[in-house]
Design a protein around this motif. Sequence first.
Motif, PDB file in Angstrom:
ATOM      1  N   ILE A  76       0.880  -1.176   0.000  1.00 27.79           N
ATOM      2  CA  ILE A  76       0.000   0.000   0.000  1.00 27.79           C
ATOM      3  C   ILE A  76       0.911   1.217   0.000  1.00 27.79           C
ATOM      4  O   ILE A  76       1.736   1.383   0.913  1.00 27.79           O
ATOM      5  CB  ILE A  76      -0.935   0.015   1.220  1.00 27.79           C
ATOM      6  CG1 ILE A  76      -1.722  -1.299   1.313  1.00 27.79           C
ATOM      7  CG2 ILE A  76      -1.898   1.200   1.129  1.00 27.79           C
ATOM      8  CD1 ILE A  76      -2.587  -1.399   2.560  1.00 27.79           C
ATOM      9  N   TYR A  77       0.766   2.058  -1.026  1.00 26.57           N
ATOM     10  CA  TYR A  77       1.687   3.182  -1.210  1.00 26.57           C
ATOM     11  C   TYR A  77       0.949   4.505  -1.019  1.00 26.57           C
ATOM     12  O   TYR A  77      -0.150   4.708  -1.549  1.00 26.57           O
ATOM     13  CB  TYR A  77       2.313   3.146  -2.608  1.00 26.57           C
ATOM     14  CG  TYR A  77       3.478   4.099  -2.741  1.00 26.57           C
ATOM     15  CD1 TYR A  77       4.750   3.720  -2.341  1.00 26.57           C
ATOM     16  CD2 TYR A  77       3.295   5.392  -3.226  1.00 26.57           C
ATOM     17  CE1 TYR A  77       5.818   4.600  -2.418  1.00 26.57           C
ATOM     18  CE2 TYR A  77       4.360   6.277  -3.311  1.00 26.57           C
ATOM     19  CZ  TYR A  77       5.612   5.876  -2.902  1.00 26.57           C
ATOM     20  OH  TYR A  77       6.665   6.767  -2.978  1.00 26.57           O
ATOM     21  N   TYR A  78       1.579   5.415  -0.279  1.00 25.81           N
ATOM     22  CA  TYR A  78       1.040   6.753  -0.032  1.00 25.81           C
ATOM     23  C   TYR A  78       1.992   7.768  -0.649  1.00 25.81           C
ATOM     24  O   TYR A  78       3.141   7.895  -0.216  1.00 25.81           O
ATOM     25  CB  TYR A  78       0.896   7.003   1.471  1.00 25.81           C
ATOM     26  CG  TYR A  78       0.217   5.874   2.211  1.00 25.81           C
ATOM     27  CD1 TYR A  78      -1.165   5.769   2.264  1.00 25.81           C
ATOM     28  CD2 TYR A  78       0.978   4.877   2.847  1.00 25.81           C
ATOM     29  CE1 TYR A  78      -1.788   4.720   2.943  1.00 25.81           C
ATOM     30  CE2 TYR A  78       0.375   3.834   3.519  1.00 25.81           C
ATOM     31  CZ  TYR A  78      -1.008   3.756   3.564  1.00 25.81           C
ATOM     32  OH  TYR A  78      -1.610   2.703   4.222  1.00 25.81           O
ATOM     33  N   HIS A  79       1.530   8.485  -1.654  1.00 29.86           N
ATOM     34  CA  HIS A  79       2.405   9.406  -2.379  1.00 29.86           C
ATOM     35  C   HIS A  79       2.798  10.605  -1.524  1.00 29.86           C
ATOM     36  O   HIS A  79       2.107  10.982  -0.570  1.00 29.86           O
ATOM     37  CB  HIS A  79       1.738   9.871  -3.677  1.00 29.86           C
ATOM     38  CG  HIS A  79       0.547  10.775  -3.453  1.00 29.86           C
ATOM     39  ND1 HIS A  79       0.674  12.131  -3.216  1.00 29.86           N
ATOM     40  CD2 HIS A  79      -0.782  10.522  -3.454  1.00 29.86           C
ATOM     41  CE1 HIS A  79      -0.529  12.674  -3.076  1.00 29.86           C
ATOM     42  NE2 HIS A  79      -1.431  11.719  -3.213  1.00 29.86           N
ATOM     43  N   GLY A  80       3.924  11.204  -1.881  1.00 28.16           N
ATOM     44  CA  GLY A  80       4.380  12.418  -1.225  1.00 28.16           C
ATOM     45  C   GLY A  80       3.768  13.654  -1.866  1.00 28.16           C
ATOM     46  O   GLY A  80       2.830  13.586  -2.641  1.00 28.16           O
ATOM     47  N   GLY A  81       4.333  14.814  -1.503  1.00 26.79           N
ATOM     48  CA  GLY A  81       3.832  16.076  -2.026  1.00 26.79           C
ATOM     49  C   GLY A  81       3.348  17.014  -0.946  1.00 26.79           C
ATOM     50  O   GLY A  81       2.455  17.834  -1.167  1.00 26.79           O
ATOM     51  N   ALA A  82       3.932  16.898   0.257  1.00 26.76           N
ATOM     52  CA  ALA A  82       3.645  17.828   1.356  1.00 26.76           C
ATOM     53  C   ALA A  82       2.183  17.821   1.782  1.00 26.76           C
ATOM     54  O   ALA A  82       1.691  18.786   2.359  1.00 26.76           O
ATOM     55  CB  ALA A  82       4.071  19.253   0.987  1.00 26.76           C
ATOM     56  N   LEU A  83       1.459  16.742   1.497  1.00 23.26           N
ATOM     57  CA  LEU A  83       0.036  16.575   1.796  1.00 23.26           C
ATOM     58  C   LEU A  83      -0.847  17.521   0.999  1.00 23.26           C
ATOM     59  O   LEU A  83      -2.062  17.582   1.233  1.00 23.26           O
ATOM     60  CB  LEU A  83      -0.250  16.753   3.295  1.00 23.26           C
ATOM     61  CG  LEU A  83       0.478  15.792   4.230  1.00 23.26           C
ATOM     62  CD1 LEU A  83       0.158  16.142   5.686  1.00 23.26           C
ATOM     63  CD2 LEU A  83       0.102  14.345   3.949  1.00 23.26           C
ATOM     64  N   LEU A  85      -0.035  18.085  -2.638  1.00 22.98           N
ATOM     65  CA  LEU A  85       0.295  17.910  -4.053  1.00 22.98           C
ATOM     66  C   LEU A  85       0.291  16.429  -4.409  1.00 22.98           C
ATOM     67  O   LEU A  85       0.457  15.571  -3.554  1.00 22.98           O
ATOM     68  CB  LEU A  85       1.692  18.472  -4.352  1.00 22.98           C
ATOM     69  CG  LEU A  85       1.929  19.949  -4.207  1.00 22.98           C
ATOM     70  CD1 LEU A  85       3.421  20.224  -4.131  1.00 22.98           C
ATOM     71  CD2 LEU A  85       1.314  20.711  -5.380  1.00 22.98           C
ATOM     72  N   GLY A  86       0.127  16.166  -5.707  1.00 31.10           N
ATOM     73  CA  GLY A  86       0.338  14.832  -6.230  1.00 31.10           C
ATOM     74  C   GLY A  86      -0.888  13.951  -6.188  1.00 31.10           C
ATOM     75  O   GLY A  86      -1.905  14.264  -5.566  1.00 31.10           O
TER      76      GLY A  86
END
Length: 320
Positions: A76-83, A85-86
């Motif tokens: 299970i992957y959670y992308h980055g982006g400072a919460l 972005l992305g």
Amino acid sequence: MDPKATEIAHDLPPFLRAYTDGRVERFFGTDVVPPSVDSETGVSTKDVAIAPERGVSARIFKPNTINPDQKLPLLIYYHGGALCLGSPYCTTYHNYVTSLVDEANIIAVSVDYRLAPEHPVPVPYEDSWAATQWVVSHSHGQGPEAWLNDHSDFKRVFLAGDSAGANIAHNMAIRAGVEGLGVVKLSGICLVHPYFGRREADCDSRGTGDSLVDKKPGVDNKWLFVCPNTSGINDPIINPAADQNLRKLGCSKVLICVAEKDGLRKRGWFYYEVLGKSGWGGALEIVETEGEDHVFYLFKPGCEKAVALMKRLASFMNQD
């Protein structure tokens, strides 16, 4: 128009600009790659709605080298982006998770949580927990998605993320340890260039992330932007040393990846040291990439160090 309404309230160059009238301009992660079969790797993708009423969804990835009855590790992957972005659907994260699935030969679910500032903390974390529980609902082979029912080994489940996504992965593992995930026990978590808050004393002179330096005593301005009601640097979401449940981290092993020139490098090492002293009984490892900055591998995926880092993550998820 009131000129004050169009004043910049928060600037995260070159990725985001927020205005005092509530408008948000995003310059990264807004593109959408349709689900398909990747022409180079053969990895297949499909999109699923997890909680349509609240806008939570995900992209599922399945490698082509899989037999009909074969069970693979599940990520299970959670992308980055400072919460703020992305998404799993943008080119950067679609390509990255595709490559990771191909390298590690795993099933992956990349979570699309709602973004701040429109949906401030704790919304991204609650969305991520809802997505995690949805994935776990397939553990008896009777969930709504056949790829998860048929090909996922729920005895080998991993959480991972980069930057703020790594922070989410950590917090999901804490919640799993406290509340449980039914029959599922997490094998491990991979925290890549994790974000665990930022204090002026933690600024690393080797880093280049000047936009991350404190603008207000105690906690960095970026965290205040996504979590305006934070209690400060002792908020357990971003400060593991303040979390009384740290020793209950619900997995058996942790891999932390930091980069020498990353402004968040010290906080990654801080997490390593604090978790190691917490009483948590799992296996803990940290690796540092020399000469590179924050999430360099997303933007230079073909470079030697990015390839080495991906192989390390793949090995971590395939070790007994």
